[in-house]
Design a protein around this motif. Structure first.
Motif, PDB file in Angstrom:
ATOM      1  N   SER A  80       5.711  -8.164  10.461  1.00 57.00           N
ATOM      2  CA  SER A  80       5.087  -9.190   9.631  1.00 57.00           C
ATOM      3  C   SER A  80       3.798  -8.690   8.991  1.00 57.00           C
ATOM      4  CB  SER A  80       4.795 -10.443  10.470  1.00 57.00           C
ATOM      5  OG  SER A  80       5.995 -11.104  10.808  1.00 57.00           O
ATOM      6  N   VAL A  81       3.048  -7.839   9.708  1.00 50.76           N
ATOM      7  CA  VAL A  81       1.836  -7.267   9.127  1.00 50.76           C
ATOM      8  C   VAL A  81       2.209  -6.392   7.926  1.00 50.76           C
ATOM      9  CG1 VAL A  81      -0.122  -5.724   9.503  1.00 50.76           C
ATOM     10  CG2 VAL A  81       0.546  -7.346  11.286  1.00 50.76           C
ATOM     11  N   ALA A  82       3.255  -5.584   8.081  1.00 48.85           N
ATOM     12  CA  ALA A  82       3.695  -4.734   6.972  1.00 48.85           C
ATOM     13  C   ALA A  82       4.165  -5.574   5.794  1.00 48.85           C
ATOM     14  CB  ALA A  82       4.812  -3.808   7.442  1.00 48.85           C
ATOM     15  N   ALA A  83       4.963  -6.611   6.069  1.00 48.40           N
ATOM     16  CA  ALA A  83       5.454  -7.475   4.991  1.00 48.40           C
ATOM     17  C   ALA A  83       4.305  -8.201   4.301  1.00 48.40           C
ATOM     18  CB  ALA A  83       6.457  -8.477   5.558  1.00 48.40           C
ATOM     19  N   SER A  84       3.337  -8.678   5.088  1.00 47.62           N
ATOM     20  CA  SER A  84       2.174  -9.345   4.501  1.00 47.62           C
ATOM     21  C   SER A  84       1.347  -8.374   3.666  1.00 47.62           C
ATOM     22  CB  SER A  84       1.303  -9.946   5.611  1.00 47.62           C
ATOM     23  OG  SER A  84       2.004 -10.940   6.326  1.00 47.62           O
ATOM     24  N   SER A  85       1.322  -7.105   4.089  1.00 45.20           N
ATOM     25  CA  SER A  85       0.585  -6.091   3.328  1.00 45.20           C
ATOM     26  C   SER A  85       1.250  -5.834   1.984  1.00 45.20           C
ATOM     27  CB  SER A  85       0.496  -4.802   4.139  1.00 45.20           C
ATOM     28  OG  SER A  85      -0.218  -5.007   5.341  1.00 45.20           O
ATOM     29  N   VAL A  86       2.577  -5.873   1.952  1.00 42.72           N
ATOM     30  CA  VAL A  86       3.291  -5.736   0.679  1.00 42.72           C
ATOM     31  C   VAL A  86       2.891  -6.855  -0.270  1.00 42.72           C
ATOM     32  CG1 VAL A  86       5.562  -5.750  -0.434  1.00 42.72           C
ATOM     33  CG2 VAL A  86       5.251  -4.543   1.735  1.00 42.72           C
ATOM     34  N   GLY A 150       6.762 -19.030  -2.061  1.00 41.78           N
ATOM     35  CA  GLY A 150       7.965 -18.404  -1.514  1.00 41.78           C
ATOM     36  C   GLY A 150       8.654 -17.428  -2.442  1.00 41.78           C
ATOM     37  N   ARG A 151       8.050 -17.123  -3.588  1.00 43.01           N
ATOM     38  CA  ARG A 151       8.679 -16.211  -4.548  1.00 43.01           C
ATOM     39  C   ARG A 151       8.063 -14.818  -4.473  1.00 43.01           C
ATOM     40  NH1 ARG A 151       7.791 -19.810  -9.789  1.00 43.01           N
ATOM     41  NH2 ARG A 151       5.917 -20.268  -8.562  1.00 43.01           N
ATOM     42  N   SER A 152       8.835 -13.821  -4.865  1.00 41.47           N
ATOM     43  CA  SER A 152       8.326 -12.460  -4.935  1.00 41.47           C
ATOM     44  C   SER A 152       7.303 -12.346  -6.058  1.00 41.47           C
ATOM     45  CB  SER A 152       9.474 -11.476  -5.169  1.00 41.47           C
ATOM     46  OG  SER A 152      10.390 -11.499  -4.081  1.00 41.47           O
ATOM     47  N   ILE A 153       6.413 -11.363  -5.941  1.00 39.35           N
ATOM     48  CA  ILE A 153       5.331 -11.189  -6.912  1.00 39.35           C
ATOM     49  C   ILE A 153       5.689 -10.082  -7.892  1.00 39.35           C
ATOM     50  CG2 ILE A 153       2.891 -10.633  -7.217  1.00 39.35           C
ATOM     51  CD1 ILE A 153       2.393 -11.640  -4.397  1.00 39.35           C
ATOM     52  N   ALA A 168      -0.940  -6.370 -13.474  1.00 34.76           N
ATOM     53  CA  ALA A 168       0.273  -5.603 -13.193  1.00 34.76           C
ATOM     54  C   ALA A 168      -0.065  -4.538 -12.161  1.00 34.76           C
ATOM     55  CB  ALA A 168       0.809  -4.964 -14.478  1.00 34.76           C
ATOM     56  N   TYR A 169       0.949  -3.865 -11.674  1.00 36.26           N
ATOM     57  CA  TYR A 169       0.745  -2.794 -10.696  1.00 36.26           C
ATOM     58  C   TYR A 169      -0.035  -1.646 -11.330  1.00 36.26           C
ATOM     59  CZ  TYR A 169       3.213  -3.877  -6.354  1.00 36.26           C
ATOM     60  OH  TYR A 169       3.566  -4.386  -5.140  1.00 36.26           O
ATOM     61  N   ASP A 170      -1.030  -1.154 -10.595  1.00 35.20           N
ATOM     62  CA  ASP A 170      -1.782   0.012 -11.044  1.00 35.20           C
ATOM     63  C   ASP A 170      -0.890   1.254 -10.916  1.00 35.20           C
ATOM     64  OD1 ASP A 170      -3.508   2.111 -11.479  1.00 35.20           O
ATOM     65  OD2 ASP A 170      -5.088   1.343 -10.163  1.00 35.20           O
ATOM     66  N   ARG A 257       6.843  -4.099  -6.386  1.00 34.12           N
ATOM     67  CA  ARG A 257       6.782  -5.558  -6.487  1.00 34.12           C
ATOM     68  C   ARG A 257       6.514  -6.145  -5.109  1.00 34.12           C
ATOM     69  NH1 ARG A 257      12.160  -8.199  -5.761  1.00 34.12           N
ATOM     70  NH2 ARG A 257      11.544  -9.644  -7.418  1.00 34.12           N
ATOM     71  N   GLY A 258       6.095  -7.373  -5.068  1.00 33.03           N
ATOM     72  CA  GLY A 258       5.867  -8.047  -3.797  1.00 33.03           C
ATOM     73  C   GLY A 258       7.124  -8.742  -3.327  1.00 33.03           C
TER      74      GLY A 258
END
Length: 337
Positions: A80-86, A150-153, A168-170, A257-258
């Motif tokens: 969950s820490v890894a997923a939250s970091s994403v 609840g949506r991806s970023i 946007a992503y750097d 992407r998130g």
């Protein structure tokens, strides 16, 4: 009258123990040879580095789990820490328009703080390790979904309040997950190797590591000998949380992407790597090299099965069989009769 006796030679290591010591390495070599024989493309450097890239995040998280296990703990929150970091990395760049350096610093600090919170719950409040980290796991699994509904970023997405994200992503951030050293070795594999090397040195070659294992063996005895056991256990969870965030950063930079489902299997895979590591060199305890070898072992197995077109739904079953077999060989066959 005294009876003359000849000195006895020191007992030689039993053959079964020597077999157990190197059994996983031998089995890994046999798997590679077998997959190579059936599918020659398996042995190509591109595929081998692809395996290492695929297991790099699992190995990094597994090292963190192993450190907590060495200190007589267990961290169930790493996935969950890894997923939250994403999600946090994606939110920082896409919504807050942070650059790569700011995002990485923020996310690693977040992981360390989550680890610190876990450690305080366990050491200061007295909540058992499994329950404290299980609660954190569920808390983070829900918390990461709230900012985006609840949506991806992704770039250009619409937030729940109706506004469109401006950033946007750097491109510099994507280097970690997508670039290769000398056009061959993925940077995520380099990160895995550096983490493994530093953690191995810490745990096997310093007083810090010896105290960790002493706490895992007998915390009361370690405390009576003068070791600050609470501080060491607290630091184990901080390290685990930080490494889990590093794994999340690698995943985010790879997928760009998130993704809300990015960390679904990371916990089980990291724990499996840590437990399979018990069988490496017949250590029968958590250790860094064993964890990395365990992650590579599972990665080779799953990659080979994929190349042989084995059904995807059999992979978890195969991982379970391998885990049971490794632990049975380590603890069952090595049991004194």
């Amino acid at each position: 009258m005294t009876e003359l006796t000849t000195p006895r030679a020191a007992p030689r290591p039993s053959l079964p123990r020597e077999i157990r010591r190197y059994a996983l390495f031998a089995l890994l070599a046999l798997m590679v040879i077998g997959f190579w024989y059936v599918q020659p493309a398996f042995i190509r450097s591109a595929n081998l580095f692809s395996i290492l890239q695929a297991v790099s995040v699992v190995a990094i998280l597994g090292v963190g789990v192993s450190i907590t296990m060495a200190a007589d703990g267990f961290d169930l929150s790493v996935g969950s820490v890894a997923a939250s970091s994403v999600m946090a990395a994606s939110y920082a760049m896409v919504v807050w328009q942070m650059d790569a350096a700011e995002t990485m610093t923020l996310v690693l600090l977040m992981g360390a703080l989550i680890g610190l919170a876990n450690g305080l719950l366990i050491v200061r409040v007295g909540v058992p390790d499994l329950l404290a980290t299980l609660a954190t796991m569920f808390l983070l699994a829900g918390l990461q979904l709230i900012p985006t509904g609840g949506r991806s970023i992704t770039a250009g997405m619409v937030l729940p309040d109706g506004s469109t994200v401006p950033g946007a992503y750097d491109p510099a951030f994507l280097i970690l997950g997508r670039s290769r050293l000398l056009d061959l070795v993925p940077l995520s594999v380099v990160a895995m190797a550096l983490v493994a090397l530093l953690a191995w040195f810490l745990m096997e070659r310093t007083r810090w590591g010896r105290v960790f294992y002493a706490i895992g063996g007998n915390e009361t005895a370690a405390h009576l000998s003068g070791a600050p056991t609470k501080a060491y256990r607290l630091s184990a969870y901080v390290i685990s949380g930080t490494l889990a965030s590093l794994g999340g950063l690698i995943v985010a930079s790879r997928v760009g992407r998130g993704d809300v489902s990015a960390g679904n299997s990371l916990l089980l895979d990291a724990v499996a790597a840590s437990l399979i590591g018990y069988a490496v060199l017949d250590k029968r305890r958590p250790h860094v090299i064993g964890t990395v070898v365990g992650a590579i072992f599972v990665g080779v197995l799953l990659n080979g099965l994929t190349m042989l077109n084995a059904p995807y739904y059999t992979q978890d079953f195969v991982k379970g069989v391998v885990l049971v077999g490794a632990l049975a060989a380590t603890f069952g066959l090595g049991k004194k009769r």
